[in-house]
Design a protein around this motif. Structure first.
Motif, PDB file in Angstrom:
ATOM      1  N   VAL A   1       0.850  -1.191   0.000  1.00 36.29           N
ATOM      2  CA  VAL A   1       0.000   0.000   0.000  1.00 36.29           C
ATOM      3  C   VAL A   1       0.882   1.235   0.000  1.00 36.29           C
ATOM      4  CG1 VAL A   1      -1.870  -1.168   1.215  1.00 36.29           C
ATOM      5  CG2 VAL A   1      -0.153   0.077   2.538  1.00 36.29           C
ATOM      6  N   SER A   2       0.279   2.382  -0.276  1.00 33.53           N
ATOM      7  CA  SER A   2       1.035   3.627  -0.246  1.00 33.53           C
ATOM      8  C   SER A   2       1.490   3.915   1.173  1.00 33.53           C
ATOM      9  CB  SER A   2       0.164   4.785  -0.761  1.00 33.53           C
ATOM     10  OG  SER A   2      -0.905   5.030   0.137  1.00 33.53           O
ATOM     11  N   LEU A   3       2.527   4.710   1.307  1.00 34.52           N
ATOM     12  CA  LEU A   3       3.052   5.038   2.634  1.00 34.52           C
ATOM     13  C   LEU A   3       2.026   5.828   3.433  1.00 34.52           C
ATOM     14  CD1 LEU A   3       5.382   4.851   4.589  1.00 34.52           C
ATOM     15  CD2 LEU A   3       6.370   6.900   3.533  1.00 34.52           C
ATOM     16  N   ILE A   4       1.256   6.677   2.765  1.00 30.50           N
ATOM     17  CA  ILE A   4       0.214   7.442   3.456  1.00 30.50           C
ATOM     18  C   ILE A   4      -0.810   6.496   4.073  1.00 30.50           C
ATOM     19  CG2 ILE A   4      -1.735   9.018   3.125  1.00 30.50           C
ATOM     20  CD1 ILE A   4      -0.087  10.471   1.034  1.00 30.50           C
ATOM     21  N   ALA A   5      -1.243   5.511   3.303  1.00 35.22           N
ATOM     22  CA  ALA A   5      -2.220   4.538   3.806  1.00 35.22           C
ATOM     23  C   ALA A   5      -1.643   3.764   4.978  1.00 35.22           C
ATOM     24  CB  ALA A   5      -2.628   3.587   2.689  1.00 35.22           C
ATOM     25  N   ALA A   6      -0.380   3.387   4.854  1.00 41.18           N
ATOM     26  CA  ALA A   6       0.267   2.626   5.923  1.00 41.18           C
ATOM     27  C   ALA A   6       0.384   3.460   7.194  1.00 41.18           C
ATOM     28  CB  ALA A   6       1.645   2.168   5.472  1.00 41.18           C
ATOM     29  N   ARG A   7       0.677   4.740   7.048  1.00 40.57           N
ATOM     30  CA  ARG A   7       0.797   5.606   8.223  1.00 40.57           C
ATOM     31  C   ARG A   7      -0.546   5.747   8.928  1.00 40.57           C
ATOM     32  NH1 ARG A   7       4.629  10.160   5.314  1.00 40.57           N
ATOM     33  NH2 ARG A   7       6.643   9.188   5.846  1.00 40.57           N
ATOM     34  N   ILE A   8      -1.624   5.941   8.163  1.00 39.15           N
ATOM     35  CA  ILE A   8      -2.958   6.044   8.762  1.00 39.15           C
ATOM     36  C   ILE A   8      -3.274   4.780   9.541  1.00 39.15           C
ATOM     37  CG2 ILE A   8      -5.434   6.131   8.250  1.00 39.15           C
ATOM     38  CD1 ILE A   8      -4.743   7.915   5.865  1.00 39.15           C
ATOM     39  N   TYR A   9      -2.998   3.644   8.935  1.00 40.00           N
ATOM     40  CA  TYR A   9      -3.277   2.365   9.579  1.00 40.00           C
ATOM     41  C   TYR A   9      -2.403   2.177  10.815  1.00 40.00           C
ATOM     42  CZ  TYR A   9      -3.773  -2.662  10.251  1.00 40.00           C
ATOM     43  OH  TYR A   9      -3.998  -3.897  10.796  1.00 40.00           O
ATOM     44  N   PHE A  10      -1.119   2.460  10.695  1.00 40.63           N
ATOM     45  CA  PHE A  10      -0.185   2.232  11.793  1.00 40.63           C
ATOM     46  C   PHE A  10      -0.524   3.120  12.990  1.00 40.63           C
ATOM     47  CE2 PHE A  10       4.006   2.516  13.907  1.00 40.63           C
ATOM     48  CZ  PHE A  10       4.268   1.156  14.057  1.00 40.63           C
ATOM     49  N   GLU A  11      -0.889   4.375  12.716  1.00 44.05           N
ATOM     50  CA  GLU A  11      -1.266   5.289  13.797  1.00 44.05           C
ATOM     51  C   GLU A  11      -2.520   4.787  14.510  1.00 44.05           C
ATOM     52  OE1 GLU A  11      -1.647   9.079  11.948  1.00 44.05           O
ATOM     53  OE2 GLU A  11       0.517   9.314  11.619  1.00 44.05           O
ATOM     54  N   GLN A  12      -3.462   4.241  13.744  1.00 43.37           N
ATOM     55  CA  GLN A  12      -4.684   3.715  14.344  1.00 43.37           C
ATOM     56  C   GLN A  12      -4.373   2.531  15.248  1.00 43.37           C
ATOM     57  OE1 GLN A  12      -7.691   2.555  11.521  1.00 43.37           O
ATOM     58  NE2 GLN A  12      -8.857   1.439  13.041  1.00 43.37           N
ATOM     59  N   VAL A  13      -3.499   1.639  14.789  1.00 43.12           N
ATOM     60  CA  VAL A  13      -3.119   0.480  15.596  1.00 43.12           C
ATOM     61  C   VAL A  13      -2.447   0.927  16.889  1.00 43.12           C
ATOM     62  CG1 VAL A  13      -1.559  -1.496  15.726  1.00 43.12           C
ATOM     63  CG2 VAL A  13      -2.951  -1.143  13.690  1.00 43.12           C
ATOM     64  N   GLN A  14      -1.537   1.895  16.791  1.00 42.45           N
ATOM     65  CA  GLN A  14      -0.855   2.388  17.981  1.00 42.45           C
ATOM     66  C   GLN A  14      -1.834   3.011  18.963  1.00 42.45           C
ATOM     67  OE1 GLN A  14       2.516   1.819  18.586  1.00 42.45           O
ATOM     68  NE2 GLN A  14       2.107   0.548  16.794  1.00 42.45           N
ATOM     69  N   GLU A  15      -2.834   3.708  18.417  1.00 45.91           N
ATOM     70  CA  GLU A  15      -3.861   4.312  19.272  1.00 45.91           C
ATOM     71  C   GLU A  15      -4.673   3.235  19.993  1.00 45.91           C
ATOM     72  OE1 GLU A  15      -7.897   7.055  18.861  1.00 45.91           O
ATOM     73  OE2 GLU A  15      -6.449   6.996  17.220  1.00 45.91           O
ATOM     74  N   GLU A  16      -5.025   2.176  19.273  1.00 49.57           N
ATOM     75  CA  GLU A  16      -5.779   1.084  19.888  1.00 49.57           C
ATOM     76  C   GLU A  16      -4.987   0.430  21.005  1.00 49.57           C
ATOM     77  OE1 GLU A  16      -7.493  -1.897  17.343  1.00 49.57           O
ATOM     78  OE2 GLU A  16      -7.828  -0.424  15.766  1.00 49.57           O
ATOM     79  N   LEU A  17      -3.692   0.202  20.767  1.00 46.27           N
ATOM     80  CA  LEU A  17      -2.858  -0.441  21.769  1.00 46.27           C
ATOM     81  C   LEU A  17      -2.706   0.434  23.013  1.00 46.27           C
ATOM     82  CD1 LEU A  17      -0.054  -1.912  19.476  1.00 46.27           C
ATOM     83  CD2 LEU A  17      -1.944  -3.146  20.555  1.00 46.27           C
ATOM     84  N   ALA A  18      -2.782   1.761  22.819  1.00 46.36           N
ATOM     85  CA  ALA A  18      -2.605   2.682  23.939  1.00 46.36           C
ATOM     86  C   ALA A  18      -3.889   2.906  24.729  1.00 46.36           C
ATOM     87  CB  ALA A  18      -2.087   4.024  23.422  1.00 46.36           C
ATOM     88  N   ARG A  19      -5.043   2.554  24.152  1.00 44.28           N
ATOM     89  CA  ARG A  19      -6.319   2.871  24.804  1.00 44.28           C
ATOM     90  C   ARG A  19      -6.463   2.304  26.216  1.00 44.28           C
ATOM     91  NH1 ARG A  19     -10.986   2.721  20.085  1.00 44.28           N
ATOM     92  NH2 ARG A  19     -10.382   4.693  19.111  1.00 44.28           N
ATOM     93  N   PRO A  20      -6.097   1.051  26.469  1.00 43.44           N
ATOM     94  CA  PRO A  20      -6.253   0.548  27.842  1.00 43.44           C
ATOM     95  C   PRO A  20      -5.458   1.353  28.852  1.00 43.44           C
ATOM     96  CG  PRO A  20      -5.918  -1.261  26.310  1.00 43.44           C
ATOM     97  CD  PRO A  20      -5.637   0.001  25.552  1.00 43.44           C
ATOM     98  N   VAL A  21      -4.258   1.795  28.465  1.00 39.37           N
ATOM     99  CA  VAL A  21      -3.417   2.595  29.361  1.00 39.37           C
ATOM    100  C   VAL A  21      -4.059   3.953  29.607  1.00 39.37           C
ATOM    101  CG1 VAL A  21      -1.167   3.698  29.631  1.00 39.37           C
ATOM    102  CG2 VAL A  21      -1.335   1.421  28.584  1.00 39.37           C
ATOM    103  N   VAL A  22      -4.541   4.577  28.518  1.00 39.93           N
ATOM    104  CA  VAL A  22      -5.181   5.887  28.637  1.00 39.93           C
ATOM    105  C   VAL A  22      -6.445   5.789  29.489  1.00 39.93           C
ATOM    106  CG1 VAL A  22      -6.344   7.734  27.378  1.00 39.93           C
ATOM    107  CG2 VAL A  22      -4.242   6.725  26.465  1.00 39.93           C
ATOM    108  N   ALA A  23      -7.237   4.741  29.263  1.00 39.70           N
ATOM    109  CA  ALA A  23      -8.474   4.566  30.024  1.00 39.70           C
ATOM    110  C   ALA A  23      -8.190   4.440  31.509  1.00 39.70           C
ATOM    111  CB  ALA A  23      -9.222   3.331  29.525  1.00 39.70           C
ATOM    112  N   ALA A  24      -7.123   3.723  31.862  1.00 38.70           N
ATOM    113  CA  ALA A  24      -6.759   3.550  33.271  1.00 38.70           C
ATOM    114  C   ALA A  24      -6.356   4.894  33.882  1.00 38.70           C
ATOM    115  CB  ALA A  24      -5.618   2.543  33.393  1.00 38.70           C
TER     116      ALA A  24
END
Length: 260
Positions: free
Chosen positions: A174-197
């Protein structure tokens, strides 16, 4: 009519991601490591947010779409995704932008069926689509299609063990732009439990303070009721809002996210 962008029904990125995975599953591609969007040439029906609809993937001459890399329309009987021959050739060769363009247009077909049925044409401009500042991301047809394109092409299980957007781009094609959007979303999901706590810890501390020093109700509560307990006891806590009655902490709707 045509435009660079449209206001559409609001969707969070996570919801768009889910719709892309639902389409992969309906096509039998849920476990594919590297989806070939040109396989759509043999597909005559696709799943959409309004149910299954007749579909046609059409390669047209470059002259027919001189300024666009792709175009999604409804011809009265089925949803049509058109790409010029130059994009088809590049996608065949594995070009990330071309592959992503097809998936992007497929996002319009799946997500924006209501607009298509009303006569909208949804193009992907060669020079990039311009979105007016007054259209928020979560209501932007173009933003939703961008998120969809990456989620459709990328295998979640594989991408989640990669360490950068560059690796995602290469692995999924995929294009780098698409990959960045996806990667940022994944990182946000992984961080959500920590942020919620952290948010809950702050909420507990605030509630402890309030129990000994209540918020004056006549001046400090917002003019809206809590969606959890129904009482008008909401007040600001930093960039979030809290209900004094039931201790629920809210996000606002400014970014398209629902109340947490």
């Amino acid at each position: 009519m045509s435009s660079d962008d449209f206001i559409v029904d609001p969707l969070r990125d996570l919801e768009v991601h889910g719709h892309a995975k639902a389409l992969r599953s309906s096509l039998g591609w849920e476990n594919s490591e590297r989806v070939d969007p040109l396989d759509l040439e043999s597909v005559n029906e696709i799943w959409t947010v309004r149910g299954k609809k007749p579909f046609r993937f059409e390669v047209v001459s470059d002259a027919e779409l001189p300024d666009d890399s792709g175009l999604t329309t409804y011809d009265g009987t089925c949803i049509v995704v058109k790409i010029p021959r130059r994009i088809r050739h590049k996608a065949f060769m594995g070009d990330g932008y071309a592959r992503y363009t097809i998936a992007h247009e497929l996002g319009h077909a799946v997500l924006h069926i209501d607009q298509l049925l009303k006569g909208a044409t949804l193009p992907r401009r060669r020079v990039g689509n311009a979105t007016p500042a007054w259209i928020p991301k979560f209501k932007s047809a173009e933003h939703q299609a961008m998120v969809f394109g990456g989620a459709f092409l990328i295998n979640d299980a594989t991408a989640r063990v990669l360490s950068s957007a560059d690796e995602v781009s290469v692995q999924a094609g995929v294009s780098l732009i698409a990959a960045r959007i996806y990667f940022e979303q994944v990182q946000e999901e992984l961080a959500r439990p920590v942020v919620a706590a952290r948010v809950q810890k702050i909420a507990d501390e605030v509630q402890e303070i309030l129990s000994s020093n209540p918020v004056p109700p006549q001046t400090s509560y917002l003019n809206e009721v809590c969606s959890c307990c129904g009482q008008q006891k909401l007040f600001p806590v930093g960039h979030k809002f809290m209900c004094q009655a039931c201790d629920t902490v809210y996000d606002r709707f400014q970014d398209g996210d629902e109340v947490q």
